[in-house]
Design a protein around this motif. Structure first.
Motif, PDB file in Angstrom:
ATOM      1  N   GLY A 248       0.817  -1.208   0.000  1.00 30.68           N
ATOM      2  CA  GLY A 248       0.000   0.000   0.000  1.00 30.68           C
ATOM      3  C   GLY A 248       0.849   1.255   0.000  1.00 30.68           C
ATOM      4  O   GLY A 248       0.536   2.234  -0.699  1.00 30.68           O
ATOM      5  N   ALA A 249       1.928   1.255   0.794  1.00 31.69           N
ATOM      6  CA  ALA A 249       2.846   2.393   0.796  1.00 31.69           C
ATOM      7  C   ALA A 249       3.523   2.556  -0.557  1.00 31.69           C
ATOM      8  O   ALA A 249       3.757   3.676  -1.019  1.00 31.69           O
ATOM      9  CB  ALA A 249       3.899   2.203   1.893  1.00 31.69           C
ATOM     10  N   ARG A 250       3.804   1.431  -1.216  1.00 28.45           N
ATOM     11  CA  ARG A 250       4.412   1.474  -2.550  1.00 28.45           C
ATOM     12  C   ARG A 250       3.442   2.110  -3.561  1.00 28.45           C
ATOM     13  O   ARG A 250       3.839   2.924  -4.393  1.00 28.45           O
ATOM     14  CB  ARG A 250       4.758   0.059  -2.976  1.00 28.45           C
ATOM     15  CG  ARG A 250       5.533  -0.058  -4.277  1.00 28.45           C
ATOM     16  CD  ARG A 250       6.977   0.293  -4.104  1.00 28.45           C
ATOM     17  NE  ARG A 250       7.745  -0.053  -5.292  1.00 28.45           N
ATOM     18  CZ  ARG A 250       9.021   0.256  -5.468  1.00 28.45           C
ATOM     19  NH1 ARG A 250       9.656   0.917  -4.527  1.00 28.45           N
ATOM     20  NH2 ARG A 250       9.656  -0.091  -6.562  1.00 28.45           N
ATOM     21  N   LEU A 251       2.174   1.740  -3.462  1.00 25.16           N
ATOM     22  CA  LEU A 251       1.162   2.333  -4.333  1.00 25.16           C
ATOM     23  C   LEU A 251       1.014   3.826  -4.063  1.00 25.16           C
ATOM     24  O   LEU A 251       0.876   4.637  -4.983  1.00 25.16           O
ATOM     25  CB  LEU A 251      -0.172   1.625  -4.137  1.00 25.16           C
ATOM     26  CG  LEU A 251      -0.269   0.181  -4.623  1.00 25.16           C
ATOM     27  CD1 LEU A 251      -1.573  -0.452  -4.154  1.00 25.16           C
ATOM     28  CD2 LEU A 251      -0.174   0.112  -6.141  1.00 25.16           C
ATOM     29  N   LEU A 252       1.028   4.193  -2.776  1.00 25.83           N
ATOM     30  CA  LEU A 252       0.864   5.589  -2.404  1.00 25.83           C
ATOM     31  C   LEU A 252       2.039   6.430  -2.898  1.00 25.83           C
ATOM     32  O   LEU A 252       1.845   7.533  -3.433  1.00 25.83           O
ATOM     33  CB  LEU A 252       0.733   5.698  -0.885  1.00 25.83           C
ATOM     34  CG  LEU A 252       0.235   7.026  -0.327  1.00 25.83           C
ATOM     35  CD1 LEU A 252      -1.161   7.340  -0.836  1.00 25.83           C
ATOM     36  CD2 LEU A 252       0.246   7.006   1.197  1.00 25.83           C
ATOM     37  N   ALA A 253       3.257   5.925  -2.740  1.00 22.83           N
ATOM     38  CA  ALA A 253       4.431   6.653  -3.217  1.00 22.83           C
ATOM     39  C   ALA A 253       4.397   6.804  -4.734  1.00 22.83           C
ATOM     40  O   ALA A 253       4.753   7.861  -5.274  1.00 22.83           O
ATOM     41  CB  ALA A 253       5.706   5.932  -2.777  1.00 22.83           C
ATOM     42  N   GLN A 259       4.513   7.741 -10.717  1.00 19.06           N
ATOM     43  CA  GLN A 259       5.249   6.583 -11.215  1.00 19.06           C
ATOM     44  C   GLN A 259       4.260   5.459 -11.518  1.00 19.06           C
ATOM     45  O   GLN A 259       4.043   4.559 -10.704  1.00 19.06           O
ATOM     46  CB  GLN A 259       6.283   6.129 -10.183  1.00 19.06           C
ATOM     47  CG  GLN A 259       7.331   7.167  -9.864  1.00 19.06           C
ATOM     48  CD  GLN A 259       8.305   7.372 -11.019  1.00 19.06           C
ATOM     49  OE1 GLN A 259       8.395   6.549 -11.932  1.00 19.06           O
ATOM     50  NE2 GLN A 259       9.025   8.476 -10.984  1.00 19.06           N
ATOM     51  N   THR A 260       3.649   5.533 -12.695  1.00 17.93           N
ATOM     52  CA  THR A 260       2.616   4.551 -13.035  1.00 17.93           C
ATOM     53  C   THR A 260       3.189   3.147 -13.197  1.00 17.93           C
ATOM     54  O   THR A 260       2.516   2.160 -12.871  1.00 17.93           O
ATOM     55  CB  THR A 260       1.908   4.964 -14.332  1.00 17.93           C
ATOM     56  OG1 THR A 260       2.882   5.201 -15.357  1.00 17.93           O
ATOM     57  CG2 THR A 260       1.083   6.227 -14.128  1.00 17.93           C
ATOM     58  N   ILE A 261       4.413   3.038 -13.678  1.00 16.72           N
ATOM     59  CA  ILE A 261       5.023   1.708 -13.815  1.00 16.72           C
ATOM     60  C   ILE A 261       5.210   1.083 -12.437  1.00 16.72           C
ATOM     61  O   ILE A 261       4.953  -0.116 -12.237  1.00 16.72           O
ATOM     62  CB  ILE A 261       6.359   1.797 -14.573  1.00 16.72           C
ATOM     63  CG1 ILE A 261       6.154   2.395 -15.969  1.00 16.72           C
ATOM     64  CG2 ILE A 261       7.019   0.437 -14.679  1.00 16.72           C
ATOM     65  CD1 ILE A 261       7.424   2.589 -16.757  1.00 16.72           C
ATOM     66  N   GLN A 262       5.630   1.869 -11.465  1.00 15.78           N
ATOM     67  CA  GLN A 262       5.782   1.378 -10.093  1.00 15.78           C
ATOM     68  C   GLN A 262       4.435   0.949  -9.526  1.00 15.78           C
ATOM     69  O   GLN A 262       4.341  -0.070  -8.822  1.00 15.78           O
ATOM     70  CB  GLN A 262       6.393   2.478  -9.226  1.00 15.78           C
ATOM     71  CG  GLN A 262       6.494   2.127  -7.757  1.00 15.78           C
ATOM     72  CD  GLN A 262       7.090   3.259  -6.946  1.00 15.78           C
ATOM     73  OE1 GLN A 262       8.108   3.847  -7.323  1.00 15.78           O
ATOM     74  NE2 GLN A 262       6.472   3.591  -5.823  1.00 15.78           N
ATOM     75  N   ILE A 263       3.381   1.699  -9.818  1.00 19.48           N
ATOM     76  CA  ILE A 263       2.042   1.356  -9.324  1.00 19.48           C
ATOM     77  C   ILE A 263       1.590   0.021  -9.901  1.00 19.48           C
ATOM     78  O   ILE A 263       1.094  -0.857  -9.183  1.00 19.48           O
ATOM     79  CB  ILE A 263       1.047   2.479  -9.675  1.00 19.48           C
ATOM     80  CG1 ILE A 263       1.394   3.762  -8.910  1.00 19.48           C
ATOM     81  CG2 ILE A 263      -0.384   2.048  -9.377  1.00 19.48           C
ATOM     82  CD1 ILE A 263       0.562   4.963  -9.315  1.00 19.48           C
ATOM     83  N   TRP A 264       1.757  -0.139 -11.215  1.00 18.00           N
ATOM     84  CA  TRP A 264       1.324  -1.383 -11.847  1.00 18.00           C
ATOM     85  C   TRP A 264       2.151  -2.568 -11.349  1.00 18.00           C
ATOM     86  O   TRP A 264       1.612  -3.665 -11.150  1.00 18.00           O
ATOM     87  CB  TRP A 264       1.436  -1.251 -13.365  1.00 18.00           C
ATOM     88  CG  TRP A 264       0.293  -0.500 -13.979  1.00 18.00           C
ATOM     89  CD1 TRP A 264      -0.054   0.787 -13.730  1.00 18.00           C
ATOM     90  CD2 TRP A 264      -0.639  -0.992 -14.943  1.00 18.00           C
ATOM     91  NE1 TRP A 264      -1.140   1.141 -14.484  1.00 18.00           N
ATOM     92  CE2 TRP A 264      -1.525   0.068 -15.235  1.00 18.00           C
ATOM     93  CE3 TRP A 264      -0.799  -2.204 -15.589  1.00 18.00           C
ATOM     94  CZ2 TRP A 264      -2.561  -0.065 -16.154  1.00 18.00           C
ATOM     95  CZ3 TRP A 264      -1.824  -2.337 -16.519  1.00 18.00           C
ATOM     96  CH2 TRP A 264      -2.696  -1.285 -16.782  1.00 18.00           C
ATOM     97  N   ALA A 265       3.441  -2.371 -11.121  1.00 22.04           N
ATOM     98  CA  ALA A 265       4.275  -3.463 -10.610  1.00 22.04           C
ATOM     99  C   ALA A 265       3.814  -3.867  -9.213  1.00 22.04           C
ATOM    100  O   ALA A 265       3.750  -5.068  -8.892  1.00 22.04           O
ATOM    101  CB  ALA A 265       5.739  -3.036 -10.593  1.00 22.04           C
ATOM    102  N   ALA A 266       3.480  -2.887  -8.372  1.00 21.40           N
ATOM    103  CA  ALA A 266       2.982  -3.205  -7.032  1.00 21.40           C
ATOM    104  C   ALA A 266       1.640  -3.926  -7.096  1.00 21.40           C
ATOM    105  O   ALA A 266       1.378  -4.840  -6.302  1.00 21.40           O
ATOM    106  CB  ALA A 266       2.859  -1.929  -6.205  1.00 21.40           C
ATOM    107  N   LEU A 267       0.791  -3.537  -8.037  1.00 18.09           N
ATOM    108  CA  LEU A 267      -0.494  -4.213  -8.199  1.00 18.09           C
ATOM    109  C   LEU A 267      -0.308  -5.667  -8.614  1.00 18.09           C
ATOM    110  O   LEU A 267      -0.988  -6.567  -8.097  1.00 18.09           O
ATOM    111  CB  LEU A 267      -1.353  -3.472  -9.230  1.00 18.09           C
ATOM    112  CG  LEU A 267      -1.921  -2.115  -8.808  1.00 18.09           C
ATOM    113  CD1 LEU A 267      -2.615  -1.443  -9.979  1.00 18.09           C
ATOM    114  CD2 LEU A 267      -2.899  -2.268  -7.650  1.00 18.09           C
ATOM    115  N   PHE A 268       0.610  -5.920  -9.529  1.00 22.31           N
ATOM    116  CA  PHE A 268       0.865  -7.296  -9.954  1.00 22.31           C
ATOM    117  C   PHE A 268       1.507  -8.099  -8.826  1.00 22.31           C
ATOM    118  O   PHE A 268       1.230  -9.298  -8.669  1.00 22.31           O
ATOM    119  CB  PHE A 268       1.762  -7.308 -11.194  1.00 22.31           C
ATOM    120  CG  PHE A 268       0.991  -7.237 -12.482  1.00 22.31           C
ATOM    121  CD1 PHE A 268       0.641  -8.392 -13.166  1.00 22.31           C
ATOM    122  CD2 PHE A 268       0.583  -6.023 -13.005  1.00 22.31           C
ATOM    123  CE1 PHE A 268      -0.079  -8.345 -14.346  1.00 22.31           C
ATOM    124  CE2 PHE A 268      -0.140  -5.952 -14.183  1.00 22.31           C
ATOM    125  CZ  PHE A 268      -0.480  -7.117 -14.861  1.00 22.31           C
TER     126      PHE A 268
END
Length: 305
Positions: A248-253, A259-268
């Motif tokens: 969740g913190a990764r998504l928030l950051a 950083q949409t690539i970071q968001i998608w990686a955290a979701l996967f």
């Protein structure tokens, strides 16, 4: 022979691969059209002639795309999992472990609470009449509204860290376990319960020898839903706390800095973690079935051959 081929591993693999390839093709098309305008503007600002071929190539290599391409997400996953040391704030494994620890704690609390409530509801009509409507109504409140209240209330009481996230995970987790176990504990027919009473069986003996074995399939089906809900609750709980670690913190950051690539990686990563947890419940179910003497699926008795 055709029927055996349809249910063989190779027969199942072909449709799954077809669906995966279709999803990948649709994903690349979404990345192409979603990033088209941004790529064209970037090329125009750079002074390049924005022809279709250059724009199409640029849509697959943007630093902050609207829709990241599959290879960009895979590259970020590889970099965040393999390329970062454990303990690093940029390692997805570190964030996944923080989320997993709260998820498992909330899952244990919610499962035990759900089982206890189901046993009470089945045996006491007053509890069923008083608690069941509130149990159902509790799930009508959005977790995004409940999570900040629980975090602030527990923080005022001096409870911080793992426990508040586990409480929110348990809030989502206990409901499917309660409903599934109520259904499972009531699964035996009335004639079976009456037969146990003719043997002078107590309520505890009926629960242990009749109701509980009948409820096991319902329990494991509920646990698969509950563990996934528990993970969602943990991730949601990490958002209002301003946590420094966790998916969740990764998504928030990622949302803060675009950083949409970071968001998608955290979701996967969250989806993969949820799949592993559900698979773990499935393995526990299979082990329990073997311990109880159930026949493995697909094995035909000798008498039927």
């Amino acid at each position: 022979m055709m029927r055996k081929a349809a249910f063989s591993p190779h027969g199942r693999a072909l449709p799954v691969m077809g669906v995966v390839l279709a999803l990948l093709a649709g994903w690349y098309l979404a990345a192409l059209f979603g990033n088209w305008n941004g790529a064209a503007d970037a090329l125009a600002r750079a002074g390049a002639i924005p022809d279709a071929e250059k724009i199409a190539a640029a849509t697959m290599a943007q630093e902050r795309p609207v829709v990241p391409a599959p290879h960009q997400v895979v590259s970020e996953l590889w970099r965040s999992i393999v390329g970062m040391p454990l303990g690093s704030k940029r390692s997805l494994l570190t964030h996944a472990w923080v989320t997993l620890s709260a998820t498992l704690m909330g899952f244990a609390i919610g499962s035990l609470l759900g089982i206890a409530l189901a046993v009470a509801i089945v045996h006491l009509r007053s509890v069923e009449a008083s608690l069941m409507p509130w149990i159902v109504a509790s799930q009508s409140v959005p977790i995004l509204a409940v999570a900040p209240i629980i975090i602030v209330a527990l923080g005022a009481a001096g409870l911080t860290g793992l426990l508040p996230k586990a409480v929110i995970a348990a809030y989502l987790c206990f409901f499917p376990v309660t409903v599934g176990m109520v259904k499972g504990l009531n699964a035996p027919d009335r004639i079976q319960r009456d037969l146990m009473r003719t043997y002078s069986a107590s309520r505890g003996q009926i629960l242990a020898r009749l109701r509980w074995p009948a409820a096991l399939p319902y329990l494991f089906a509920s646990l698969k839903i509950a563990v996934a809900a528990s993970l969602v609750g943990t991730i949601v709980a990490e958002l209002p706390t301003g946590a420094q670690a966790g998916l969740g913190a990764r998504l928030l950051a990622g949302s803060y800095y675009g950083q949409t690539i970071q968001i998608w990686a955290a979701l996967f990563a969250a989806a993969a973690l949820s799949a592993l947890l559900v698979q773990g419940i499935g393995l526990a179910e299979a082990a329990t079935a073997r311990a109880l003497g159930a026949r493995p699926a697909g094995r035909v008795p000798r008498s039927a051959r």
